[in-house]
Design a protein around this motif. Structure first.
Motif, PDB file in Angstrom:
ATOM      1  N   TYR A   1      18.016 -15.575  -9.639  1.00  0.00           N
ATOM      2  CA  TYR A   1      17.837 -16.380 -10.854  1.00  0.00           C
ATOM      3  C   TYR A   1      18.995 -17.364 -10.990  1.00  0.00           C
ATOM      4  N   ARG A   2      20.216 -16.908 -10.717  1.00  0.00           N
ATOM      5  CA  ARG A   2      21.374 -17.805 -10.796  1.00  0.00           C
ATOM      6  C   ARG A   2      21.305 -18.890  -9.734  1.00  0.00           C
ATOM      7  N   MET A   3      20.886 -18.523  -8.532  1.00  0.00           N
ATOM      8  CA  MET A   3      20.752 -19.524  -7.472  1.00  0.00           C
ATOM      9  C   MET A   3      19.730 -20.585  -7.856  1.00  0.00           C
ATOM     10  N   LEU A   4      18.616 -20.137  -8.446  1.00  0.00           N
ATOM     11  CA  LEU A   4      17.579 -21.077  -8.866  1.00  0.00           C
ATOM     12  C   LEU A   4      18.106 -22.021  -9.928  1.00  0.00           C
ATOM     13  N   ARG A   5      18.854 -21.495 -10.893  1.00  0.00           N
ATOM     14  CA  ARG A   5      19.407 -22.338 -11.958  1.00  0.00           C
ATOM     15  C   ARG A   5      20.342 -23.393 -11.381  1.00  0.00           C
ATOM     16  N   THR A   6      21.115 -23.003 -10.372  1.00  0.00           N
ATOM     17  CA  THR A   6      22.015 -23.954  -9.726  1.00  0.00           C
ATOM     18  C   THR A   6      21.236 -25.077  -9.065  1.00  0.00           C
TER      19      THR A   6
END
Length: 279
Positions: free
Chosen positions: A77-82
Protein backbone atom coordinates in the motif's frame (compact mmCIF):
# COMPACT_ATOMS: atom_id res chain seq x y z
CA UNK A 1 26.98 -2.20 -23.60
CA UNK A 2 28.79 1.10 -23.46
CA UNK A 3 31.56 -0.10 -21.15
CA UNK A 4 33.41 -3.36 -21.64
CA UNK A 5 34.10 -4.71 -18.17
CA UNK A 6 33.33 -7.75 -16.05
CA UNK A 7 30.45 -6.25 -14.12
CA UNK A 8 27.16 -8.08 -14.42
CA UNK A 9 24.60 -6.23 -16.53
CA UNK A 10 21.67 -5.23 -14.35
CA UNK A 11 18.23 -5.04 -15.89
CA UNK A 12 16.57 -1.63 -15.68
CA UNK A 13 13.33 -1.85 -13.72
CA UNK A 14 10.65 0.81 -14.02
CA UNK A 15 8.74 1.64 -10.80
CA UNK A 16 5.84 -0.54 -11.98
CA UNK A 17 8.08 -3.49 -12.79
CA UNK A 18 9.88 -3.06 -9.48
CA UNK A 19 6.51 -3.17 -7.68
CA UNK A 20 5.61 -6.32 -9.60
CA UNK A 21 8.93 -8.00 -8.89
CA UNK A 22 8.64 -7.30 -5.17
CA UNK A 23 5.06 -8.62 -5.18
CA UNK A 24 6.12 -11.85 -6.87
CA UNK A 25 8.99 -12.35 -4.40
CA UNK A 26 6.70 -11.74 -1.42
CA UNK A 27 4.04 -14.10 -2.81
CA UNK A 28 6.56 -16.88 -3.46
CA UNK A 29 8.14 -16.36 -0.03
CA UNK A 30 4.67 -16.81 1.49
CA UNK A 31 4.33 -20.05 -0.47
CA UNK A 32 1.25 -18.92 -2.41
CA UNK A 33 0.33 -19.34 -6.05
CA UNK A 34 -1.13 -16.47 -8.04
CA UNK A 35 -4.53 -18.13 -7.76
CA UNK A 36 -4.28 -18.42 -3.98
CA UNK A 37 -3.27 -14.77 -3.63
CA UNK A 38 -6.10 -13.77 -5.96
CA UNK A 39 -8.60 -15.68 -3.81
CA UNK A 40 -7.50 -13.68 -0.78
CA UNK A 41 -7.57 -10.37 -2.63
CA UNK A 42 -10.94 -11.31 -4.20
CA UNK A 43 -9.91 -10.86 -7.82
CA UNK A 44 -9.08 -13.03 -10.82
CA UNK A 45 -5.66 -14.67 -10.83
CA UNK A 46 -4.84 -13.02 -14.19
CA UNK A 47 -4.97 -9.64 -12.44
CA UNK A 48 -2.24 -10.79 -10.05
CA UNK A 49 -0.23 -11.84 -13.11
CA UNK A 50 -0.67 -8.34 -14.57
CA UNK A 51 0.45 -6.77 -11.27
CA UNK A 52 3.58 -8.93 -11.14
CA UNK A 53 4.46 -8.20 -14.77
CA UNK A 54 4.14 -4.45 -14.18
CA UNK A 55 1.38 -4.14 -16.77
CA UNK A 56 -1.19 -2.89 -14.27
CA UNK A 57 -1.22 -1.46 -10.76
CA UNK A 58 -3.69 -2.41 -8.01
CA UNK A 59 -6.19 0.07 -6.66
CA UNK A 60 -5.52 1.11 -3.03
CA UNK A 61 -8.06 -1.34 -1.59
CA UNK A 62 -6.46 -4.24 -3.49
CA UNK A 63 -3.02 -3.18 -2.24
CA UNK A 64 -4.33 -3.24 1.34
CA UNK A 65 -5.75 -6.74 0.83
CA UNK A 66 -2.46 -7.91 -0.69
CA UNK A 67 -0.68 -6.73 2.46
CA UNK A 68 -3.23 -8.54 4.62
CA UNK A 69 -2.90 -11.82 2.74
CA UNK A 70 0.91 -11.71 2.57
CA UNK A 71 1.37 -10.24 6.04
CA UNK A 72 3.58 -7.46 4.70
CA UNK A 73 2.46 -4.78 7.13
CA UNK A 74 1.22 -2.23 4.63
CA UNK A 75 4.32 -2.38 2.44
CA UNK A 76 2.56 -2.65 -0.90
CA UNK A 77 0.00 0.00 0.00
CA UNK A 78 2.86 2.39 0.82
CA UNK A 79 4.65 1.54 -2.41
CA UNK A 80 1.47 2.21 -4.36
CA UNK A 81 0.99 5.58 -2.65
CA UNK A 82 4.55 6.53 -3.58
CA UNK A 83 3.92 5.66 -7.23
CA UNK A 84 0.67 7.63 -7.23
CA UNK A 85 2.60 10.71 -6.19
CA UNK A 86 4.51 10.59 -9.48
CA UNK A 87 2.38 12.82 -11.70
CA UNK A 88 4.20 12.48 -14.98
CA UNK A 89 2.07 11.53 -17.95
CA UNK A 90 1.53 7.77 -18.10
CA UNK A 91 3.53 7.42 -21.33
CA UNK A 92 6.53 9.27 -19.83
CA UNK A 93 6.82 7.75 -16.34
CA UNK A 94 9.26 4.98 -17.21
CA UNK A 95 11.33 7.36 -19.34
CA UNK A 96 11.46 9.87 -16.46
CA UNK A 97 12.80 7.21 -14.10
CA UNK A 98 15.38 6.07 -16.67
CA UNK A 99 16.39 9.70 -17.21
CA UNK A 100 17.10 10.06 -13.50
CA UNK A 101 19.40 7.01 -13.54
CA UNK A 102 21.21 7.79 -16.78
CA UNK A 103 24.85 8.81 -16.91
CA UNK A 104 24.48 10.37 -20.37
CA UNK A 105 21.48 11.76 -22.22
CA UNK A 106 21.44 12.52 -25.93
CA UNK A 107 18.42 14.34 -27.36
CA UNK A 108 17.15 15.69 -30.64
CA UNK A 109 14.32 18.24 -30.40
CA UNK A 110 12.14 19.08 -33.38
CA UNK A 111 10.22 22.19 -32.30
CA UNK A 112 10.48 22.71 -28.52
CA UNK A 113 13.32 23.05 -26.03
CA UNK A 114 13.73 19.64 -24.33
CA UNK A 115 11.88 19.43 -21.02
CA UNK A 116 15.08 19.05 -18.98
CA UNK A 117 16.31 22.40 -20.31
CA UNK A 118 13.14 24.47 -20.10
CA UNK A 119 12.96 27.57 -17.91
CA UNK A 120 9.85 28.06 -15.76
CA UNK A 121 8.46 30.73 -18.07
CA UNK A 122 8.96 28.60 -21.16
CA UNK A 123 7.48 25.48 -19.49
CA UNK A 124 4.45 27.50 -18.34
CA UNK A 125 3.83 28.70 -21.90
CA UNK A 126 4.13 25.15 -23.26
CA UNK A 127 1.65 23.69 -20.79
CA UNK A 128 -0.72 26.66 -21.07
CA UNK A 129 -0.93 26.25 -24.81
CA UNK A 130 -1.45 22.50 -24.65
CA UNK A 131 -5.20 22.62 -23.94
CA UNK A 132 -8.10 24.79 -25.02
CA UNK A 133 -9.17 25.37 -21.41
CA UNK A 134 -6.07 24.95 -19.23
CA UNK A 135 -6.44 24.47 -15.49
CA UNK A 136 -4.17 27.08 -13.82
CA UNK A 137 -3.55 24.86 -10.78
CA UNK A 138 -2.61 21.85 -12.89
CA UNK A 139 -0.36 23.98 -15.12
CA UNK A 140 1.46 25.22 -12.02
CA UNK A 141 1.90 21.61 -10.85
CA UNK A 142 3.26 20.57 -14.25
CA UNK A 143 5.73 23.45 -14.29
CA UNK A 144 6.91 22.46 -10.80
CA UNK A 145 7.29 18.83 -11.89
CA UNK A 146 9.36 19.91 -14.88
CA UNK A 147 11.49 21.96 -12.53
CA UNK A 148 12.17 18.87 -10.43
CA UNK A 149 13.34 17.03 -13.55
CA UNK A 150 15.65 19.90 -14.38
CA UNK A 151 17.22 19.71 -10.92
CA UNK A 152 19.40 16.80 -12.04
CA UNK A 153 21.43 19.36 -13.98
CA UNK A 154 22.43 20.92 -10.66
CA UNK A 155 24.59 17.88 -9.95
CA UNK A 156 27.86 18.28 -11.90
CA UNK A 157 28.46 14.52 -11.77
CA UNK A 158 25.34 13.35 -13.60
CA UNK A 159 24.22 13.15 -16.27
CA UNK A 160 26.20 14.38 -19.24
CA UNK A 161 23.75 15.92 -21.73
CA UNK A 162 24.19 16.47 -25.47
CA UNK A 163 21.23 18.13 -27.17
CA UNK A 164 20.71 18.69 -30.86
CA UNK A 165 18.06 21.29 -31.63
CA UNK A 166 16.36 22.02 -34.90
CA UNK A 167 16.62 25.72 -35.74
CA UNK A 168 12.82 25.70 -35.41
CA UNK A 169 13.30 25.35 -31.64
CA UNK A 170 15.01 28.75 -31.61
CA UNK A 171 12.57 30.41 -33.98
CA UNK A 172 9.25 29.14 -32.57
CA UNK A 173 8.08 31.95 -30.27
CA UNK A 174 6.87 30.18 -27.13
CA UNK A 175 5.49 32.61 -24.53
CA UNK A 176 6.61 35.75 -26.34
CA UNK A 177 9.99 37.43 -27.03
CA UNK A 178 10.88 37.97 -23.34
CA UNK A 179 10.33 34.29 -22.47
CA UNK A 180 12.30 33.19 -25.52
CA UNK A 181 15.17 35.55 -24.73
CA UNK A 182 15.36 34.21 -21.18
CA UNK A 183 15.20 30.60 -22.40
CA UNK A 184 17.91 30.98 -25.02
CA UNK A 185 20.18 32.93 -22.66
CA UNK A 186 19.80 30.09 -20.18
CA UNK A 187 20.81 27.54 -22.81
CA UNK A 188 23.83 29.67 -23.65
CA UNK A 189 24.75 29.89 -19.97
CA UNK A 190 24.59 26.13 -19.53
CA UNK A 191 26.79 25.70 -22.58
CA UNK A 192 29.36 28.27 -21.42
CA UNK A 193 29.50 26.63 -17.99
CA UNK A 194 30.23 23.31 -19.68
CA UNK A 195 27.14 21.70 -18.19
CA UNK A 196 25.61 20.69 -21.53
CA UNK A 197 26.61 20.51 -25.16
CA UNK A 198 24.21 21.86 -27.79
CA UNK A 199 24.32 21.77 -31.56
CA UNK A 200 21.76 23.38 -33.85
CA UNK A 201 20.60 21.87 -37.13
CA UNK A 202 20.03 24.91 -39.38
CA UNK A 203 17.08 25.14 -41.75
CA UNK A 204 19.59 25.05 -44.59
CA UNK A 205 20.55 21.46 -43.68
CA UNK A 206 17.29 20.27 -45.22
CA UNK A 207 16.04 16.73 -44.57
CA UNK A 208 17.88 14.66 -41.99
CA UNK A 209 17.48 11.35 -40.14
CA UNK A 210 15.39 12.53 -37.17
CA UNK A 211 13.46 15.37 -38.80
CA UNK A 212 10.05 13.90 -37.94
CA UNK A 213 10.30 13.08 -34.23
CA UNK A 214 11.83 13.88 -30.86
CA UNK A 215 14.46 11.28 -29.94
CA UNK A 216 16.19 10.67 -26.61
CA UNK A 217 19.01 8.19 -26.07
CA UNK A 218 20.16 7.28 -22.56
CA UNK A 219 23.29 5.46 -21.43
CA UNK A 220 23.90 3.82 -18.05
CA UNK A 221 26.95 2.57 -16.20
CA UNK A 222 25.49 -0.83 -15.42
CA UNK A 223 22.63 -1.40 -17.85
CA UNK A 224 22.08 -1.45 -21.63
CA UNK A 225 21.32 1.78 -23.45
CA UNK A 226 17.69 2.85 -23.92
CA UNK A 227 15.85 5.10 -26.37
CA UNK A 228 12.66 7.13 -26.09
CA UNK A 229 10.56 8.56 -28.92
CA UNK A 230 7.76 10.99 -28.06
CA UNK A 231 4.77 12.36 -29.96
CA UNK A 232 1.57 14.13 -28.97
CA UNK A 233 0.10 12.33 -25.91
CA UNK A 234 2.29 9.32 -26.62
CA UNK A 235 5.77 8.01 -26.11
CA UNK A 236 7.63 4.72 -26.47
CA UNK A 237 10.64 3.58 -24.45
CA UNK A 238 12.88 1.01 -26.18
CA UNK A 239 15.52 -1.27 -24.71
CA UNK A 240 15.80 -3.64 -27.67
CA UNK A 241 19.50 -3.41 -28.72
CA UNK A 242 18.73 -3.48 -32.44
CA UNK A 243 16.17 -0.65 -32.25
CA UNK A 244 18.37 1.42 -29.95
CA UNK A 245 21.28 1.02 -32.37
CA UNK A 246 19.13 2.16 -35.30
CA UNK A 247 18.05 5.26 -33.38
CA UNK A 248 21.64 5.98 -32.39
CA UNK A 249 22.67 5.85 -36.03
CA UNK A 250 19.84 8.27 -36.89
CA UNK A 251 20.99 10.57 -34.08
CA UNK A 252 24.58 10.47 -35.32
CA UNK A 253 23.47 11.35 -38.85
CA UNK A 254 21.54 14.31 -37.48
CA UNK A 255 24.54 15.39 -35.43
CA UNK A 256 26.63 15.33 -38.60
CA UNK A 257 24.16 17.76 -40.19
CA UNK A 258 24.32 20.17 -37.25
CA UNK A 259 26.49 23.24 -36.75
CA UNK A 260 29.58 22.82 -34.55
CA UNK A 261 29.07 23.74 -30.87
CA UNK A 262 30.78 27.14 -31.13
CA UNK A 263 28.71 28.16 -34.16
CA UNK A 264 25.58 26.83 -32.45
CA UNK A 265 26.28 28.92 -29.36
CA UNK A 266 26.79 32.00 -31.51
CA UNK A 267 23.46 31.39 -33.26
CA UNK A 268 21.60 30.84 -29.99
CA UNK A 269 22.97 34.08 -28.56
CA UNK A 270 22.25 35.99 -31.76
CA UNK A 271 18.61 34.85 -31.80
CA UNK A 272 18.32 35.66 -28.07
CA UNK A 273 19.53 39.19 -28.81
CA UNK A 274 16.90 39.53 -31.56
CA UNK A 275 14.19 38.58 -29.05
CA UNK A 276 15.56 41.06 -26.53
CA UNK A 277 15.33 43.80 -29.12
CA UNK A 278 11.69 42.88 -29.71
CA UNK A 279 10.73 43.13 -26.03
Amino acid sequence: MRHEDKRETREYLSPRKHFGQELRIARETAGLTQTQLADGVVCHYTLIAHFEAGRRMPVPEDAKRIDQVLGTGGRFYRMLRTLEEVKYAEHFREAAEAERLATAIYQFAVSLVPGLLQTRGYAHAVYWGFKANPNPKRVAEQVAERGLRRSILDNPNSPMMWAILSEAVLRTVVGGPAVMAEQLRDLARLMREGRILIQVVPFSAGAHATISSMVTLMSFDDAPDMAYIEGVLSGVLFDDPHLVQQLRQAYDLTRAAALPPAASLALIESVAEDYENDC
